[in-house]
Design an enzyme around this catalytic site. Structure first.
Site, PDB file in Angstrom:
ATOM      1  N   ALA A 340      13.788 -52.080   2.200  1.00  0.00           N
ATOM      2  CA  ALA A 340      15.030 -51.322   2.335  1.00  0.00           C
ATOM      3  C   ALA A 340      15.041 -50.548   3.641  1.00  0.00           C
ATOM      4  CB  ALA A 340      15.214 -50.358   1.164  1.00  0.00           C
ATOM      5  N   CYS A 341      16.218 -50.493   4.256  1.00  0.00           N
ATOM      6  CA  CYS A 341      16.452 -49.676   5.454  1.00  0.00           C
ATOM      7  C   CYS A 341      15.429 -50.028   6.528  1.00  0.00           C
ATOM      8  CB  CYS A 341      16.428 -48.199   5.076  1.00  0.00           C
ATOM      9  SG  CYS A 341      17.362 -47.797   3.587  1.00  0.00           S
ATOM     10  N   SER A 342      14.827 -49.022   7.166  1.00  0.00           N
ATOM     11  CA  SER A 342      13.844 -49.329   8.199  1.00  0.00           C
ATOM     12  C   SER A 342      12.584 -49.933   7.605  1.00  0.00           C
ATOM     13  CB  SER A 342      13.507 -48.074   9.004  1.00  0.00           C
ATOM     14  OG  SER A 342      12.971 -47.073   8.170  1.00  0.00           O
ATOM     15  N   SER A 370      19.578 -53.186   5.727  1.00  0.00           N
ATOM     16  CA  SER A 370      18.583 -53.193   6.798  1.00  0.00           C
ATOM     17  C   SER A 370      19.035 -54.104   7.918  1.00  0.00           C
ATOM     18  CB  SER A 370      17.228 -53.666   6.252  1.00  0.00           C
ATOM     19  OG  SER A 370      16.235 -53.573   7.241  1.00  0.00           O
TER      20      SER A 370
END
Length: 603
Positions: A340-342, A370
């Site tokens: 998830a995300c970074s 992401s």
């Protein structure tokens, strides 16, 4: 407006959205011209309410885990200098706008102005702004000044990039000068009278506290309302593996049978893992275990100056060690991975490394909000110049770590109305306590990034290596995501300003396997926190995978409900067979060390 009032309005809008969606569904099979026309009207109204609702969800405008860039004072001053040069080089434009502003103010004083705030601008909700002659003129005078300044920038001969930067800086300045941020705010005056001045005393106390303990910015959340492991992040589990960089948590199954192939979650390094395990109602981990998943999650250690040399390679190697532990504990040959995300950048790098090293440890990959193709066009990217990126890298290198709170302050100024002035009014002018919100608590429970990893993230932003096969190497293995041929499930948020969905879609074409792309109707955080009982949720699905995001959207169809339900069906088909649930967590080689949420989450 206090948090409870905002919540009530949001719930009211949610009900309107649900009613409109139901009406649209009823008309879907009616081909008469009247029905088609009425359906279009309903859809327009629905779109308006959905946009209206988004602005009341404060945590949709949070910084989120984007540890790459920020805005530096030199960039701000350079932009202001460009604006000053523009004014001096073209005084006629300034003179014309001044005359126009004078005319606008005259119409305001005469009561002939029709200036009103945008429907999504909730700063001027109090009826006094419209009923009172004084407050109405004050509001309209402010908007006249605001509009003329922005019109001056739009009519200038600045380059497109300089114009966008100037508009952004100008927005920060004009929003700071809003009369709602002063004691001329009628809500503040009413509250002062109602409390006999106590609200101002409480506001002053909050101001002093934030000046001393919160970097001078108003607090977004009551940090005393939650305690990790007690009323947040409470899903039962255990730490079954620990190394220098992470703890591996295994969660207690809640079904008699489980899918044999486990799920391994990789969160961002800049935030703590329990975004996946907030309250029981918003816990992705609990939902997954209830569907028979064997769930493992990585809880990152919060690095200190001594760990300044931890880089992306260290994190990938640590993740592979954790992956080996998951495989040994479950007896599965491979694992389903979610990032998830970074954290998705780290997870994708891990998969690229395993593919390059010919190690078959991952069966499928899920990527949430992401971006891997780092050619992003958003407000933060406006200031991603070579100098600002070099300054960002130098900043963390000198200190050894990048503080998550420093990054949060930068992003607060990216959305000042939502992340600064909203709380300025609530905490200082109205004297209310900051809201007790578990999502805001998580967002403020930040972690640090080691200087080496932060520098590598900046270099990734500059070079976009995941888009260029072989440019990035991990343990001497060149990373080429086209070698990652496992099935991928990529979810993006339609109103996400941190990882724009179009950029997420571009990233979906980097892999070599079959991809399912899903577009949630929410923003960055709400796309992750999307439980099935969320009646206002819907998502878009297209079983084809065309080249561009625009083509994908044209061919997509809308499905009511949470994408979690669709993902569970997708992941279940890739989780092997059902087997009896384990009676205890861990194994002989990896015994339980501590109960969840572990020790690293408290650092």
């Amino acid at each position: 407006m206090d948090a409870q009032a905002a919540k009530n309005i949001s719930e009211n809008i949610s009900q309107k959205i649900a009613d409109l969606s139901q009406a649209i569904d009823h008309l879907e099979h009616d081909d008469s011209q009247a029905a088609k026309r009425f359906r279009r009207q309903l859809k327009n109204t629905l779109a308006h309410h959905e946009a209206d609702q988004e602005s009341y969800i404060d945590y949709e405008n949070m910084a989120g885990p984007n540890p790459i860039i920020g805005i530096h004072s030199k960039d701000v001053f350079d932009t202001l200098s460009i604006m000053l040069k523009q004014a001096l080089s073209n005084p006629r434009s300034i003179f014309q706008q001044t005359l126009r502003l004078g005319g606008d103010w005259l119409q305001v004083l005469l009561g002939n102005s029709s200036l009103r705030p945008d429907a999504r601008d909730h700063r001027f909700q109090d009826a006094a702004w419209y009923d009172s002659i004084f407050f109405r003129r004050l509001m309209q005078g402010y908007f006249a000044w605001h509009h003329r300044l922005h019109e001056w920038i739009e009519e200038s001969d600045l380059t497109e990039c300089d114009r966008r930067r100037a508009t952004f800086i100008l927005s920060i300045l004009t929003e700071a000068c809003s009369p709602t941020n002063t004691l001329l705010n009628p809500e503040a005056l009413k509250r002062c009278v109602e409390t006999s001045g106590v609200s101002l005393v409480q506001g002053a106390r909050h101001f002093v506290h934030d000046w001393l303990h919160n970097g001078g910015l108003p607090s977004q959340v009551n940090m005393k309302a939650f305690c990790v492991g007690e009323n947040i992040a409470v899903s039962p589990g255990a730490v079954v593996f620990r190394n220098e960089l992470l703890e591996l948590l295994q969660y207690q199954p809640t079904t008699t049978e489980v899918w044999q192939r486990p799920l391994f979650l990789i969160p961002p390094q800049i935030n703590k893992y329990y975004i996946f395990d907030l309250t029981p109602e918003k816990s992705f981990i609990q939902h997954a275990t209830q569907q028979g998943m064997q769930v493992f999650v990585c809880s990152w250690r919060n690095p200190k100056i001594e760990q300044r040399d931890w880089g992306l390679e260290n994190y990938v190697v640590a993740l592979e060690d954790a992956l080996d532990a998951v495989i040994e504990i479950t007896g599965s040959h491979d694992v389903n991975v979610m990032g998830a995300c970074s954290g998705g950048i780290t997870a994708a790098t891990l998969l690229g490394y395993l593919a390059a090293a010919n190690k078959s440890k991952v069966n499928s990959f899920t990527l949430m909000v992401s971006v891997l193709d780092l050619n992003i066009d958003n407000d933060a990217a406006l200031f991603a110049t070579d100098r600002s990126l070099a300054q960002a890298k130098s900043y963390s290198h000198r200190r050894g770590v990048l503080e998550g709170k420093d990054l949060a302050r930068v992003f607060a100024w990216m959305r000042p109305n939502d992340l600064i002035w909203h709380y300025w009014v609530n905490n200082y002018l109205l004297g209310y306590e900051p809201p007790a919100n578990e999502v805001l608590y998580w967002n403020n429970d930040t972690t640090r990034l080691p200087a080496e990893l932060h520098g590598e993230f900046i270099e990734m932003y500059e070079e976009n290596p995941l888009h260029k096969p072989g440019l990035l190497k991990i343990c001497h293995q060149p990373i080429d995501l086209k070698q990652v041929t496992v099935d991928t499930y990529i979810m993006a948020g339609m109103t996400d300003h941190i990882t724009p969905w179009e950029a997420c879609y571009r990233s979906s074409h980097l892999f070599g396997g079959k991809c399912q792309f899903v577009l949630s109707n929410s923003g960055h955080i709400q796309s992750i926190l999307n439980p099935p009982d969320n009646k206002k949720s819907y998502y878009f699905l297209n079983h084809e995978h065309p080249k561009t995001a625009k083509e994908w959207k044209l061919g997509a169809h809308r499905i009511g409900g949470s994408w979690w339900v669709h993902w569970i069906d997708w992941i279940s088909q890739r989780s092997a067979e059902k087997v009896p649930a384990p009676q205890q967590l861990g194994s002989a080689s990896y015994p339980a060390l501590d109960i969840a949420p572990g020790t690293y989450v408290h650092e």
